[in-house]
Write a protein that holds these residues in place. Structure first.
Motif, PDB file in Angstrom:
ATOM      1  N   VAL A  42      -5.822   2.558  -4.582  1.00 25.78           N
ATOM      2  CA  VAL A  42      -6.138   1.350  -3.660  1.00 25.78           C
ATOM      3  C   VAL A  42      -4.936   0.368  -4.030  1.00 25.78           C
ATOM      4  CG1 VAL A  42      -8.344   1.758  -3.210  1.00 25.78           C
ATOM      5  CG2 VAL A  42      -7.661   0.345  -5.076  1.00 25.78           C
ATOM      6  N   ASP A  43      -4.639  -0.413  -3.017  1.00 27.78           N
ATOM      7  CA  ASP A  43      -3.948  -1.435  -2.936  1.00 27.78           C
ATOM      8  C   ASP A  43      -4.449  -2.517  -3.750  1.00 27.78           C
ATOM      9  OD1 ASP A  43      -2.873  -4.458  -2.169  1.00 27.78           O
ATOM     10  OD2 ASP A  43      -1.281  -3.154  -1.428  1.00 27.78           O
ATOM     11  N   GLU A  44      -4.093  -3.226  -4.585  1.00 23.34           N
ATOM     12  CA  GLU A  44      -4.406  -4.494  -5.520  1.00 23.34           C
ATOM     13  C   GLU A  44      -4.966  -5.457  -4.856  1.00 23.34           C
ATOM     14  OE1 GLU A  44      -3.600  -5.588  -9.984  1.00 23.34           O
ATOM     15  OE2 GLU A  44      -2.061  -6.325  -8.610  1.00 23.34           O
ATOM     16  N   CYS A  45      -4.199  -5.946  -3.868  1.00 22.34           N
ATOM     17  CA  CYS A  45      -4.406  -7.019  -3.001  1.00 22.34           C
ATOM     18  C   CYS A  45      -5.394  -6.971  -2.069  1.00 22.34           C
ATOM     19  CB  CYS A  45      -3.239  -7.585  -2.307  1.00 22.34           C
ATOM     20  SG  CYS A  45      -1.769  -7.902  -3.683  1.00 22.34           S
ATOM     21  N   SER A  46      -5.211  -5.806  -1.001  1.00 24.90           N
ATOM     22  CA  SER A  46      -6.254  -5.788   0.037  1.00 24.90           C
ATOM     23  C   SER A  46      -7.344  -4.664  -0.451  1.00 24.90           C
ATOM     24  CB  SER A  46      -5.447  -4.967   1.163  1.00 24.90           C
ATOM     25  OG  SER A  46      -4.794  -3.654   1.178  1.00 24.90           O
ATOM     26  N   GLY A  47      -7.391  -3.996  -1.279  1.00 17.01           N
ATOM     27  CA  GLY A  47      -8.397  -2.866  -1.765  1.00 17.01           C
ATOM     28  C   GLY A  47      -8.267  -1.841  -0.813  1.00 17.01           C
ATOM     29  N   LYS A  48      -7.325  -1.307   0.163  1.00 12.56           N
ATOM     30  CA  LYS A  48      -7.235  -0.510   1.219  1.00 12.56           C
ATOM     31  C   LYS A  48      -6.624   0.655   0.368  1.00 12.56           C
ATOM     32  CE  LYS A  48      -7.252  -2.999   5.356  1.00 12.56           C
ATOM     33  NZ  LYS A  48      -6.339  -3.502   6.639  1.00 12.56           N
ATOM     34  N   GLY A  49      -7.090   1.812   0.849  1.00 18.14           N
ATOM     35  CA  GLY A  49      -6.380   3.059   0.339  1.00 18.14           C
ATOM     36  C   GLY A  49      -5.106   3.268   0.597  1.00 18.14           C
ATOM     37  N   ILE A  50      -4.298   4.006  -0.337  1.00 14.10           N
ATOM     38  CA  ILE A  50      -2.806   4.031  -0.104  1.00 14.10           C
ATOM     39  C   ILE A  50      -2.626   5.548   0.116  1.00 14.10           C
ATOM     40  CG2 ILE A  50      -0.466   3.779  -1.498  1.00 14.10           C
ATOM     41  CD1 ILE A  50      -1.785   1.549  -3.137  1.00 14.10           C
ATOM     42  N   CYS A  51      -1.884   5.655   1.140  1.00 17.36           N
ATOM     43  CA  CYS A  51      -1.626   7.184   1.588  1.00 17.36           C
ATOM     44  C   CYS A  51      -0.550   7.763   0.953  1.00 17.36           C
ATOM     45  CB  CYS A  51      -1.628   7.161   3.324  1.00 17.36           C
ATOM     46  SG  CYS A  51      -1.166   8.790   3.624  1.00 17.36           S
ATOM     47  N   GLY A  52      -0.172   8.807   0.532  1.00 19.43           N
ATOM     48  CA  GLY A  52       1.108   9.332   0.046  1.00 19.43           C
ATOM     49  C   GLY A  52       1.316   8.963  -1.442  1.00 19.43           C
ATOM     50  N   ALA A  69      -0.786  16.009  -7.380  1.00 21.30           N
ATOM     51  CA  ALA A  69      -1.917  15.667  -6.212  1.00 21.30           C
ATOM     52  C   ALA A  69      -0.939  14.566  -5.235  1.00 21.30           C
ATOM     53  CB  ALA A  69      -3.226  15.324  -6.448  1.00 21.30           C
ATOM     54  N   ILE A  70      -1.177  14.600  -4.024  1.00 27.78           N
ATOM     55  CA  ILE A  70      -0.867  13.377  -3.245  1.00 27.78           C
ATOM     56  C   ILE A  70      -2.045  12.870  -2.686  1.00 27.78           C
ATOM     57  CG2 ILE A  70       0.647  12.915  -1.240  1.00 27.78           C
ATOM     58  CD1 ILE A  70       2.387  15.078  -2.120  1.00 27.78           C
ATOM     59  N   SER A  71      -2.194  11.427  -2.462  1.00 28.08           N
ATOM     60  CA  SER A  71      -3.458  10.892  -2.011  1.00 28.08           C
ATOM     61  C   SER A  71      -3.561  11.127  -0.276  1.00 28.08           C
ATOM     62  CB  SER A  71      -3.325   9.564  -2.351  1.00 28.08           C
ATOM     63  OG  SER A  71      -2.441   8.909  -1.813  1.00 28.08           O
ATOM     64  N   ASP A  72      -4.721  11.130   0.156  1.00 29.60           N
ATOM     65  CA  ASP A  72      -4.920  11.466   1.404  1.00 29.60           C
ATOM     66  C   ASP A  72      -4.596   9.978   2.323  1.00 29.60           C
ATOM     67  OD1 ASP A  72      -7.137  10.507   1.058  1.00 29.60           O
ATOM     68  OD2 ASP A  72      -8.483  11.918   1.668  1.00 29.60           O
ATOM     69  N   LYS A  73      -4.950  10.077   3.459  1.00 22.83           N
ATOM     70  CA  LYS A  73      -4.832   8.704   4.301  1.00 22.83           C
ATOM     71  C   LYS A  73      -5.895   7.819   3.933  1.00 22.83           C
ATOM     72  CE  LYS A  73      -8.108  10.273   7.762  1.00 22.83           C
ATOM     73  NZ  LYS A  73      -8.296  10.467   9.455  1.00 22.83           N
ATOM     74  N   ASN A  74      -6.705   7.882   3.123  1.00 22.73           N
ATOM     75  CA  ASN A  74      -7.780   6.937   2.766  1.00 22.73           C
ATOM     76  C   ASN A  74      -7.516   6.627   1.046  1.00 22.73           C
ATOM     77  OD1 ASN A  74      -9.295   6.681   5.209  1.00 22.73           O
ATOM     78  ND2 ASN A  74     -10.332   8.661   4.568  1.00 22.73           N
TER      79      ASN A  74
END
Length: 149
Positions: A42-52, A69-74
């Motif tokens: 996740v992004d430290e500032c927004s808390g949203k998942g980081i894709c790729g 592994a590569i993170s998915d869209k969430n």
């Protein structure tokens, strides 16, 4: 008489060899070096998942093992369990195959990178003498810091 004895001897010998070899196997086998892991980047500032985001899971034992592994869209990711191939020559009861216990893990690391973010290195195994190689397989949320503009 000699021919009958020879025939009987060969049959008994073949029977003995077949019974012995039924419990003697040359088995290709894999053993997990460390368990599979999962989590969310996740992004430290927004808390949203980081894709790729690229995740490299590295285990050092007798050899070095890596899983990617590569993170998915969430932002979720999951690696496979790193395994080691070896062969076992086993003499014993069929159906009961031992797993070797000589794998000595000395280091487990996680490296995470994504364009626009600072790379992150996480050491998962701090004590090489620990009996439980990795206690947590779900690492939860891992925060990446954005690079300064």
């Amino acid at each position: 008489m000699k021919r009958g004895f020879k025939f009987l001897f060969i049959n008994v010998l073949l029977l003995f060899i077949s019974l012995f070899l039924s419990g003697c196997l040359f088995i290709p086998h894999t053993t997990e070096v460390a368990p599979a892991i999962k989590g969310q980047i996740v992004d430290e500032c927004s808390g949203k998942g980081i894709c790729g985001a690229e995740i490299t899971y590295t285990i050092k034992a007798e050899n070095q093992y890596s899983e990617f592994a590569i993170s998915d869209k969430n932002g979720y990711f999951q690696t496979k369990a790193p395994t080691q191939w070896h062969y076992i020559v086993y003499i014993g009861s069929p159906g009961h195959y031992p797993a070797p216990d000589w794998i000595c893990v000395t280091e487990i690391k996680l490296h995470i990178c994504k364009d626009g973010y600072l790379p992150k290195h996480i050491v998962l195994l701090e004590d090489p003498t620990a009996t439980d190689v990795l206690k947590k397989t779900n690492l939860g949320k891992i925060k990446l810091s954005p690079k300064a503009p």
